[in-house]
Design a protein around this motif. Structure first.
Motif, mmCIF file in Angstrom:
data_model
loop_
_atom_site.group_PDB
_atom_site.id
_atom_site.type_symbol
_atom_site.label_atom_id
_atom_site.label_comp_id
_atom_site.label_asym_id
_atom_site.label_seq_id
_atom_site.Cartn_x
_atom_site.Cartn_y
_atom_site.Cartn_z
ATOM 1 N N PRO A 116 0.612 -1.000 0.223
ATOM 2 C CA PRO A 116 -0.560 -0.176 -0.138
ATOM 3 C C PRO A 116 0.594 1.230 0.068
ATOM 4 O O PRO A 116 0.602 2.472 -0.403
ATOM 5 C CB PRO A 116 -0.957 0.148 1.379
ATOM 6 N N ALA A 117 1.865 1.187 0.628
ATOM 7 C CA ALA A 117 2.590 2.174 0.794
ATOM 8 C C ALA A 117 3.217 2.712 -0.769
ATOM 9 O O ALA A 117 3.475 4.121 -0.914
ATOM 10 C CB ALA A 117 3.624 2.408 1.671
ATOM 11 N N PHE A 118 4.191 1.172 -0.846
ATOM 12 C CA PHE A 118 4.093 1.756 -2.285
ATOM 13 C C PHE A 118 3.373 2.182 -3.656
ATOM 14 O O PHE A 118 3.725 2.717 -4.414
ATOM 15 C CB PHE A 118 5.231 0.762 -2.918
ATOM 16 N N ARG A 119 2.308 1.649 -3.950
ATOM 17 C CA ARG A 119 1.386 2.351 -4.429
ATOM 18 C C ARG A 119 1.110 3.316 -4.272
ATOM 19 O O ARG A 119 0.892 4.320 -5.569
ATOM 20 C CB ARG A 119 -0.033 1.368 -4.315
ATOM 21 N N ALA A 120 0.903 3.921 -2.697
ATOM 22 C CA ALA A 120 0.682 5.952 -2.927
ATOM 23 C C ALA A 120 1.979 6.269 -3.249
ATOM 24 O O ALA A 120 1.166 7.705 -3.308
ATOM 25 C CB ALA A 120 0.793 5.797 -0.910
ATOM 26 N N LEU A 121 3.028 6.021 -3.553
ATOM 27 C CA LEU A 121 3.945 6.670 -4.152
ATOM 28 C C LEU A 121 3.492 6.445 -5.367
ATOM 29 O O LEU A 121 4.227 7.857 -6.117
ATOM 30 C CB LEU A 121 5.504 5.892 -3.868
ATOM 31 N N HIS A 122 2.564 6.504 -6.260
ATOM 32 C CA HIS A 122 2.543 6.373 -7.251
ATOM 33 C C HIS A 122 1.655 7.270 -7.753
ATOM 34 O O HIS A 122 0.242 7.139 -8.323
ATOM 35 C CB HIS A 122 2.439 5.373 -8.263
ATOM 36 N N ARG A 123 1.845 8.577 -7.829
ATOM 37 C CA ARG A 123 1.631 9.547 -8.638
ATOM 38 C C ARG A 123 1.624 11.130 -9.405
ATOM 39 O O ARG A 123 2.893 11.257 -9.722
ATOM 40 C CB ARG A 123 1.155 11.093 -7.369
ATOM 41 N N PRO A 124 0.426 10.480 -10.734
ATOM 42 C CA PRO A 124 1.008 10.922 -11.974
ATOM 43 C C PRO A 124 1.276 12.722 -11.273
ATOM 44 O O PRO A 124 0.293 13.057 -10.855
ATOM 45 C CB PRO A 124 -0.209 10.900 -12.705
ATOM 46 N N GLY A 125 2.168 13.279 -11.964
ATOM 47 C CA GLY A 125 2.771 14.516 -12.112
ATOM 48 C C GLY A 125 3.734 14.907 -10.569
ATOM 49 O O GLY A 125 3.767 16.479 -10.764
ATOM 50 N N ASP A 126 3.648 14.207 -9.401
ATOM 51 C CA ASP A 126 4.081 14.157 -8.997
ATOM 52 C C ASP A 126 5.721 12.863 -8.443
ATOM 53 O O ASP A 126 5.372 12.749 -7.632
ATOM 54 C CB ASP A 126 3.800 14.270 -7.546
ATOM 55 N N PRO A 127 6.411 12.536 -8.923
ATOM 56 C CA PRO A 127 6.770 11.273 -9.316
ATOM 57 C C PRO A 127 8.074 11.156 -8.547
ATOM 58 O O PRO A 127 9.107 12.079 -7.647
ATOM 59 C CB PRO A 127 7.851 11.284 -10.465
ATOM 60 N N PHE A 128 8.238 9.580 -8.058
ATOM 61 C CA PHE A 128 9.489 9.793 -7.632
ATOM 62 C C PHE A 128 9.980 8.985 -7.688
ATOM 63 O O PHE A 128 9.939 8.386 -9.206
ATOM 64 C CB PHE A 128 8.852 8.743 -6.225
ATOM 65 N N VAL A 129 11.102 8.766 -7.260
ATOM 66 C CA VAL A 129 12.734 8.250 -7.910
ATOM 67 C C VAL A 129 12.101 6.381 -7.709
ATOM 68 O O VAL A 129 12.948 6.330 -6.309
ATOM 69 C CB VAL A 129 13.935 8.578 -7.961
ATOM 70 N N LEU A 130 12.258 5.712 -8.404
ATOM 71 C CA LEU A 130 12.903 4.731 -8.062
ATOM 72 C C LEU A 130 14.152 4.075 -8.133
ATOM 73 O O LEU A 130 14.739 4.219 -8.898
ATOM 74 C CB LEU A 130 11.604 3.302 -8.943
ATOM 75 N N ALA A 131 14.783 3.433 -6.908
ATOM 76 C CA ALA A 131 16.155 3.910 -6.689
ATOM 77 C C ALA A 131 16.761 2.734 -7.209
ATOM 78 O O ALA A 131 16.255 1.534 -6.560
ATOM 79 C CB ALA A 131 16.577 4.393 -5.341
ATOM 80 N N ASN A 132 17.128 2.147 -7.888
ATOM 81 C CA ASN A 132 17.939 0.987 -8.891
ATOM 82 C C ASN A 132 18.876 0.451 -8.190
ATOM 83 O O ASN A 132 20.388 1.098 -8.524
ATOM 84 C CB ASN A 132 17.687 0.434 -10.327
ATOM 85 N N ALA A 133 18.962 -0.491 -7.365
ATOM 86 C CA ALA A 133 20.151 -0.829 -6.339
ATOM 87 C C ALA A 133 20.618 -2.512 -7.445
ATOM 88 O O ALA A 133 20.084 -3.235 -8.007
ATOM 89 C CB ALA A 133 19.575 -1.032 -5.434
ATOM 90 N N TRP A 134 21.970 -3.118 -7.124
ATOM 91 C CA TRP A 134 22.571 -3.959 -7.235
ATOM 92 C C TRP A 134 22.904 -4.789 -6.893
ATOM 93 O O TRP A 134 23.539 -6.317 -6.981
ATOM 94 C CB TRP A 134 23.451 -3.747 -8.487
#
Length: 277
Positions: free
Chosen positions: A7-25
């Motif tokens: 739910p917290a992850f889904r709530a981050l997806h706001r069109p026009g207010d983007p968050f950065v999905l930080a791709n780690a390795w």
């Protein structure tokens, strides 16, 4: 039931207010990114392959990719989304199985592509949609929330045009995808066209020419999420290459090492970004 990061992850997806999905390795990069302010972590199929000494596209097994993702889930308190290429198989039931295993691994989301490794040929339209429909059904059957991202990769690989890519995204949305992703369209204007042409949140990538854009530029286009793909890992690999060429070449130049981060600073970031307990 274990903690549900969905739910917290889904709530981050706001069109026009983007968050950065930080791709780690790896665990260290995930913890550093968490400590530095990332709100969510993504795996990267290419960056993970590099850590195994493998090239990108279809060389890492589903078992290894899921184990890697599960390790990142345990490494930080942040939601983690898996980059799982074509779902590790052509058939819709195989893709659905990958979704179920992602849920069991504790992931908050995952992405599925419509092209086949290693050559990037696109699945026929109807099969591509059926694969996402099966993935969405499996995601909805998960006892936790799981954000399913459907990718239309054929523009990036050159096997279909933007019109076909948008047609596929719309069909993926109707099939149950939660977020849509068409990597590397020609321009930011095309990113805006994609966002305006679909009714689900859109992921865009900060790579290639798009590294010249800012978060505000992506926001104006209507993007909900900005992923890095393997770009951060490749930037790290560029430093390794450039420093090694200077050190091991005729000049014997070690000056690139002067830009290294003090060990104590790294230790502090690793501790701050770790999951408690």
């Amino acid at each position: 039931m274990p903690h549900d990061p969905g739910p917290a992850f889904r709530a981050l997806h706001r069109p026009g207010d983007p968050f950065v999905l930080a791709n780690a390795w790896d665990l260290g990069s995930a913890r550093m990114l968490a400590a530095l302010g990332a709100q969510a972590i993504g795996t990267s199929s290419a960056a993970h392959a590099f850590t195994l000494g493998l090239p990108d596209m279809g060389r890492v097994t589903r078992e290894d990719a899921l184990a890697h993702a599960e390790a990142l889930v345990a490494a930080t308190p942040l939601p983690v989304s898996g980059d799982f290429e074509n779902g590790f198989g052509d058939a819709p039931d195989i893709v659905a199985g990958t979704v179920r295993l992602s849920c069991e691994a504790g992931l908050a989301g995952l992405s599925i592509e419509d092209t086949m490794p290693p050559d990037g040929a696109a699945y026929p339209f109807d099969l591509a949609v059926e694969r996402i429909r099966a993935a969405a059904a499996a995601a909805r059957a998960c006892p936790r929330d799981l954000v399913l991202v459907a990718r239309a990769d054929g523009v990036m690989t050159g096997v279909y045009d933007l019109e076909e890519g948008i047609r596929r995204l719309r069909a993926f949305a109707a099939a149950g995808a939660d977020c849509l992703y068409l990597p590397m369209p020609p321009s930011m204007e095309d990113v805006a066209r994609i966002c305006a042409g679909v009714d689900k949140p859109v992921n865009a990538i900060a790579a290639g020419s798009f590294t010249a854009a800012t978060r505000a530029d992506f926001a104006r286009a209507g993007v909900a999420r900005i992923s890095l793909g393997s770009a951060l890992a490749r930037a790290t690999h560029r430093l390794i290459r450039d420093a090694a060429e200077a050190m091991l070449g005729p000049a014997g130049d070690f000056s690139a090492l002067s830009r290294s981060v003090p060990g104590g600073d790294v230790d502090a970031l690793l501790a701050r970004g770790a999951r408690e307990g």
